[in-house]
Motif scaffolding. Structure first.
Motif, mmCIF file in Angstrom:
data_model
loop_
_atom_site.group_PDB
_atom_site.id
_atom_site.type_symbol
_atom_site.label_atom_id
_atom_site.label_comp_id
_atom_site.label_asym_id
_atom_site.label_seq_id
_atom_site.Cartn_x
_atom_site.Cartn_y
_atom_site.Cartn_z
ATOM 1 N N ILE A 122 0.831 -1.195 0.000
ATOM 2 C CA ILE A 122 0.000 0.000 0.000
ATOM 3 C C ILE A 122 0.874 1.257 0.000
ATOM 4 O O ILE A 122 1.989 1.240 0.501
ATOM 5 N N PRO A 123 0.349 2.335 -0.569
ATOM 6 C CA PRO A 123 1.119 3.579 -0.549
ATOM 7 C C PRO A 123 1.074 4.212 0.846
ATOM 8 O O PRO A 123 0.057 4.155 1.539
ATOM 9 N N MET A 158 -3.443 9.987 -0.636
ATOM 10 C CA MET A 158 -2.170 10.266 -1.284
ATOM 11 C C MET A 158 -2.219 11.536 -2.146
ATOM 12 O O MET A 158 -1.185 12.028 -2.585
ATOM 13 N N ASP A 159 -3.407 12.074 -2.389
ATOM 14 C CA ASP A 159 -3.556 13.209 -3.283
ATOM 15 C C ASP A 159 -4.603 14.167 -2.722
ATOM 16 O O ASP A 159 -5.447 13.764 -1.922
ATOM 17 N N HIS A 160 -4.561 15.414 -3.156
ATOM 18 C CA HIS A 160 -5.570 16.394 -2.738
ATOM 19 C C HIS A 160 -6.858 16.248 -3.536
ATOM 20 O O HIS A 160 -7.901 16.747 -3.118
ATOM 21 N N GLU A 161 -6.788 15.606 -4.675
ATOM 22 C CA GLU A 161 -7.968 15.408 -5.521
ATOM 23 C C GLU A 161 -8.712 14.143 -5.098
ATOM 24 O O GLU A 161 -8.103 13.195 -4.604
ATOM 25 N N PRO A 162 -10.025 14.105 -5.324
ATOM 26 C CA PRO A 162 -10.762 12.875 -5.022
ATOM 27 C C PRO A 162 -10.241 11.687 -5.837
ATOM 28 O O PRO A 162 -9.803 11.849 -6.976
ATOM 29 N N TYR A 193 -16.175 3.515 -6.197
ATOM 30 C CA TYR A 193 -15.687 4.232 -5.014
ATOM 31 C C TYR A 193 -15.333 5.650 -5.433
ATOM 32 O O TYR A 193 -14.664 5.853 -6.455
ATOM 33 N N ALA A 194 -15.784 6.612 -4.654
ATOM 34 C CA ALA A 194 -15.369 8.008 -4.820
ATOM 35 C C ALA A 194 -15.062 8.543 -3.431
ATOM 36 O O ALA A 194 -15.939 8.544 -2.555
ATOM 37 N N GLY A 195 -13.819 8.952 -3.218
ATOM 38 C CA GLY A 195 -13.409 9.446 -1.909
ATOM 39 C C GLY A 195 -12.630 10.734 -2.017
ATOM 40 O O GLY A 195 -11.651 10.808 -2.764
ATOM 41 N N ALA A 196 -13.084 11.749 -1.283
ATOM 42 C CA ALA A 196 -12.373 13.025 -1.222
ATOM 43 C C ALA A 196 -11.599 13.075 0.087
ATOM 44 O O ALA A 196 -12.152 12.768 1.154
ATOM 45 N N PRO A 197 -10.332 13.457 0.027
ATOM 46 C CA PRO A 197 -9.546 13.491 1.260
ATOM 47 C C PRO A 197 -10.057 14.554 2.234
ATOM 48 O O PRO A 197 -10.541 15.609 1.826
ATOM 49 N N ASP A 235 -3.749 22.428 8.298
ATOM 50 C CA ASP A 235 -2.300 22.317 8.106
ATOM 51 C C ASP A 235 -1.926 21.434 6.917
ATOM 52 O O ASP A 235 -0.767 21.041 6.763
ATOM 53 N N ALA A 236 -2.925 21.090 6.095
ATOM 54 C CA ALA A 236 -2.744 20.343 4.840
ATOM 55 C C ALA A 236 -2.435 18.856 5.030
ATOM 56 O O ALA A 236 -1.910 18.215 4.128
ATOM 57 N N TYR A 237 -2.773 18.283 6.183
ATOM 58 C CA TYR A 237 -2.635 16.840 6.366
ATOM 59 C C TYR A 237 -3.926 16.160 5.918
ATOM 60 O O TYR A 237 -5.022 16.594 6.254
ATOM 61 N N ARG A 238 -3.771 15.084 5.174
ATOM 62 C CA ARG A 238 -4.925 14.307 4.704
ATOM 63 C C ARG A 238 -5.130 13.144 5.683
ATOM 64 O O ARG A 238 -4.404 12.151 5.629
ATOM 65 N N ILE A 239 -6.107 13.294 6.572
ATOM 66 C CA ILE A 239 -6.280 12.360 7.692
ATOM 67 C C ILE A 239 -7.288 11.251 7.414
ATOM 68 O O ILE A 239 -7.396 10.313 8.190
ATOM 69 N N GLY A 240 -8.005 11.351 6.331
ATOM 70 C CA GLY A 240 -9.010 10.345 5.999
ATOM 71 C C GLY A 240 -9.771 10.797 4.767
ATOM 72 O O GLY A 240 -9.289 11.636 4.006
ATOM 73 N N THR A 241 -10.978 10.255 4.622
ATOM 74 C CA THR A 241 -11.788 10.616 3.456
ATOM 75 C C THR A 241 -13.257 10.707 3.813
ATOM 76 O O THR A 241 -13.727 10.127 4.798
ATOM 77 N N PHE A 242 -13.958 11.408 2.963
ATOM 78 C CA PHE A 242 -15.412 11.305 2.899
ATOM 79 C C PHE A 242 -15.655 10.556 1.606
ATOM 80 O O PHE A 242 -15.235 11.010 0.532
ATOM 81 N N CYS A 243 -16.281 9.382 1.694
ATOM 82 C CA CYS A 243 -16.420 8.572 0.491
ATOM 83 C C CYS A 243 -17.824 8.022 0.325
ATOM 84 O O CYS A 243 -18.581 7.868 1.292
ATOM 85 N N VAL A 244 -18.144 7.760 -0.920
ATOM 86 C CA VAL A 244 -19.385 7.084 -1.289
ATOM 87 C C VAL A 244 -19.009 5.844 -2.081
ATOM 88 O O VAL A 244 -18.047 5.852 -2.863
#
Length: 174
Positions: free
Chosen positions: A2-3, A80-84, A111-115, A120-129
């Motif tokens: 995994i990344p 891993m990215d700012h984009e969904p 799956y569609a997930g937005a970080p 502070d620009a940390y991606r801690i999880g997602t909101f996903c459908v």
């Protein structure tokens, strides 16, 4: 394999600062996942937080699980990215076609997930459908809606964090 984000230790520290992991369900998050499932026409919507070993669900609509191993989490890729991250058909995606969540229950296809991006620009999880049927497309306006759900989730986490910090300061002042 995994990344893993290069700043994973700091990202997890930012997640832990919210003091939200393993807390009870909260109406504000549950309202968002219910609404997202209706808007996107999916049976599943989640607020997912990714820590060292797992993705833990602060809110679930249409899924009984409380967590899954990080190495099975689509959200591990989404942070891993700012984009969904959009996966129209997981059975056709090399990253996910052998994933137990695709080959077994719940049978993820779409799956569609937005970080969830902290101030502070940390991606801690997602909101996903998530859907058990593949999709042909996921349009720009849908991406915008998903980003809005993620931003609202972060806003709620921020308000929750400030309220807890204010309560701690009030207790310390007594």
């Amino acid at each position: 394999m995994i990344p893993i984000p290069p700043n994973d230790a700091e990202r997890i520290e930012a997640l832990n600062a919210y003091d939200v992991l393993d807390t009870p369900k909260e109406m504000s998050f549950d309202a968002l996942t219910r609404l997202a499932a209706r808007i996107f026409g999916t049976p599943i919507a989640l607020v997912s937080l990714v820590d060292e070993d797992r993705q833990w669900f602060k809110s679930t609509h249409g899924l009984d699980a409380e967590q899954t191993p990080r190495d099975q989490a689509f959200c591990t890729y989404a942070i891993m990215d700012h984009e969904p991250l959009i996966v129209l058909d997981a059975t056709l995606d090399d990253r996910f076609r052998e994933n137990p969540l695709v080959t077994g229950d719940p049978g993820i296809r779409f799956y569609a997930g937005a970080p969830l991006v902290t101030p502070d620009a940390y991606r801690i999880g997602t909101f996903c459908v998530i859907d058990t049927n593949p999709r042909d497309s996921f349009h720009g306006f849908e991406r915008n809606h998903l980003d809005d759900f993620a931003a609202t989730t972060i806003d709620i986490l921020e308000m929750r964090h400030r309220m807890l910090a204010d309560a701690d300061r009030a207790v310390a002042a007594e």
